[in-house]
Design an enzyme around this catalytic site. Sequence first.
Site, PDB file in Angstrom:
ATOM      1  N   ASP A 185       1.039  -1.289   0.190  1.00 55.75           N
ATOM      2  CA  ASP A 185       0.018  -0.092  -0.128  1.00 55.75           C
ATOM      3  C   ASP A 185       1.047   1.127  -0.062  1.00 55.75           C
ATOM      4  O   ASP A 185       1.848   1.477   0.848  1.00 55.75           O
ATOM      5  CB  ASP A 185      -0.412   0.076   1.045  1.00 55.75           C
ATOM      6  CG  ASP A 185      -2.174   1.323   1.522  1.00 55.75           C
ATOM      7  OD1 ASP A 185      -1.927   2.153   0.621  1.00 55.75           O
ATOM      8  OD2 ASP A 185      -2.779   1.442   1.716  1.00 55.75           O
ATOM      9  N   HIS A 186       0.756   2.167  -1.506  1.00 53.97           N
ATOM     10  CA  HIS A 186       2.100   2.232  -1.313  1.00 53.97           C
ATOM     11  C   HIS A 186       1.604   4.254  -0.054  1.00 53.97           C
ATOM     12  O   HIS A 186       2.910   4.605  -0.148  1.00 53.97           O
ATOM     13  CB  HIS A 186       1.957   3.208  -2.275  1.00 53.97           C
ATOM     14  CG  HIS A 186       0.730   4.815  -2.949  1.00 53.97           C
ATOM     15  ND1 HIS A 186      -0.321   4.044  -3.329  1.00 53.97           N
ATOM     16  CD2 HIS A 186       0.843   5.775  -2.978  1.00 53.97           C
ATOM     17  CE1 HIS A 186      -1.158   4.647  -3.226  1.00 53.97           C
ATOM     18  NE2 HIS A 186      -0.599   6.249  -3.237  1.00 53.97           N
ATOM     19  N   HIS A 248      -6.098   2.145   2.242  1.00 50.72           N
ATOM     20  CA  HIS A 248      -5.737   3.967   2.341  1.00 50.72           C
ATOM     21  C   HIS A 248      -6.646   4.260   4.011  1.00 50.72           C
ATOM     22  O   HIS A 248      -5.082   4.281   4.708  1.00 50.72           O
ATOM     23  CB  HIS A 248      -5.210   4.762   0.948  1.00 50.72           C
ATOM     24  CG  HIS A 248      -5.067   4.388   0.010  1.00 50.72           C
ATOM     25  ND1 HIS A 248      -4.128   3.776   0.045  1.00 50.72           N
ATOM     26  CD2 HIS A 248      -5.026   4.852  -0.835  1.00 50.72           C
ATOM     27  CE1 HIS A 248      -3.604   3.497  -1.278  1.00 50.72           C
ATOM     28  NE2 HIS A 248      -4.500   4.010  -1.628  1.00 50.72           N
TER      29      HIS A 248
END
Length: 510
Positions: A185-186, A248
């Site tokens: 998950d960037h 996110h």
Amino acid sequence: MMKQVKAYPAAITIFGAKGDLTKRKLIPALYNLFTDHHLPPAFNIYCVDFLAVDENEFRKDMLAGINEFSRSGTADEVTWNEFAERLFYIQGDFLKKETYTSLCEKIKAFEKQNEQNSSRIFYFATAPRFIEIISEALYKHNLCNRDGLDRIVIEKPFGTDLDSAKKLNRFLAKRFSEKQIYRIDHYLGKEAVQNIMAFRFANYVFEPLWNRKYIDHIQISVTEQVGVGKRGGYYDSSGALRDMIQNHLLQLLCIVGMECPKAYKSEVIRDAKTKVMKSVKAYTTPQVFKNVVRGQYTAGSINNMPRPAYRKEEQVQSGSNTETFVAAKLFIDNERWKGVPFFMRTGKSLPAQSSVIVVQFKDTPHKIFKDDIVPNRLIISIQPELEISLLFESKVPGLQMKLKPVEMDFTYKESYTETIPEAYEALLLDVLHGDATLFMRADQIEAAWKVVMPIIEAWEKYPEKDLHMYKAGSCGPTASGNLLKPFAKEWYELPFSKTEKAIPDLKSVQ
């Protein structure tokens, strides 16, 4: 970024080499790691895709991506040439074994050349439908079978619901150990997100106040100016809840809400995050419509540029009820947070691009000043600026006792001269080191899906109920503001510039 690179070589494979992710993020990130001397002395990057592309033309395309998207700007010619010598293109169909036998031969030749085993990294920059196909092939060809050295990296979405996530976890667990699987998950690689733990657990002035006794509510907001663009086909089957909330925003909730881990160790930290996720209160269908607001943008304008309605976007069904906006009120059912609402908001075609966490403290218990009207507030800005601000009351200079809220700011660009690495740089380096701290474990993924499944099921049962329309360029549905009451009057919006330090009234409505 002070991590020391391990001595063994790295064989990095990217499946989906011709996709945007590879050109815009992965190759620029690897190039920056190379220029900053974070990659091992011996490494090769194998880029696999089904299109017939000349290797030199592929390299030119990747150079163009670096020049356009890299934080470091235009690539140095000498450095690029050194990097490009390690960059290879392999034409191959993910469905055919010849692709993997060719890849296997190249990796073994690389290892033979270096006279030692390499760490094998396999990045799935592909559509989700290829995850099982590629995983099975890697397993059958013994390409990723060493627990300590070999890893796979999987992009979101990880499943489309709880059942599919469980099925995928079981599938992968039969072929790889959990410590080989890096679900990326960037958002968790962003510098400001990583700094939240340092801010909380290394500064004792804040941690004792980080609980229901002193905190009134918390807002976690990620807003986007862009519409769905060319992602309409994917987005129409996903929506904002799956695309943003399930991963996110819930990850941000975990970092803000977690207990202090006993040590800064990967599994200890992931245990603490998972415990938070499992404590989020699940809703019944009636509670969903009371505590969650969904919306969809209609035609409007942003920065005086016209924007089409979501239903007029490319590859979107004309009568689609897919949400492009979600606001939710969630509760963590534990001793620390019982009764404290966590408000989450995300949406597309909104006025500004921003990611911000607002910790709203409770009002002063004993009012001795009549103009003490704005409670203390901590603002953690992730984008567009990396900044932490503390709002507090101060006396205005003069002969009278008059108060005014002011902000004390910490900004990265004013406090540090070091360049800030991109999220993918931090995450790729962690993969190379075998550090899974910032990656999601199987149980955490499933816990996140359990939070959103009641919402998904309620919306599927009543697809048209309470779907609020909002104009592109507006702040979203009015109902999302009403969701905050009685805790706040409005969502916090980042000022557009430092000269616009607006102090919106987030004081609880009595």
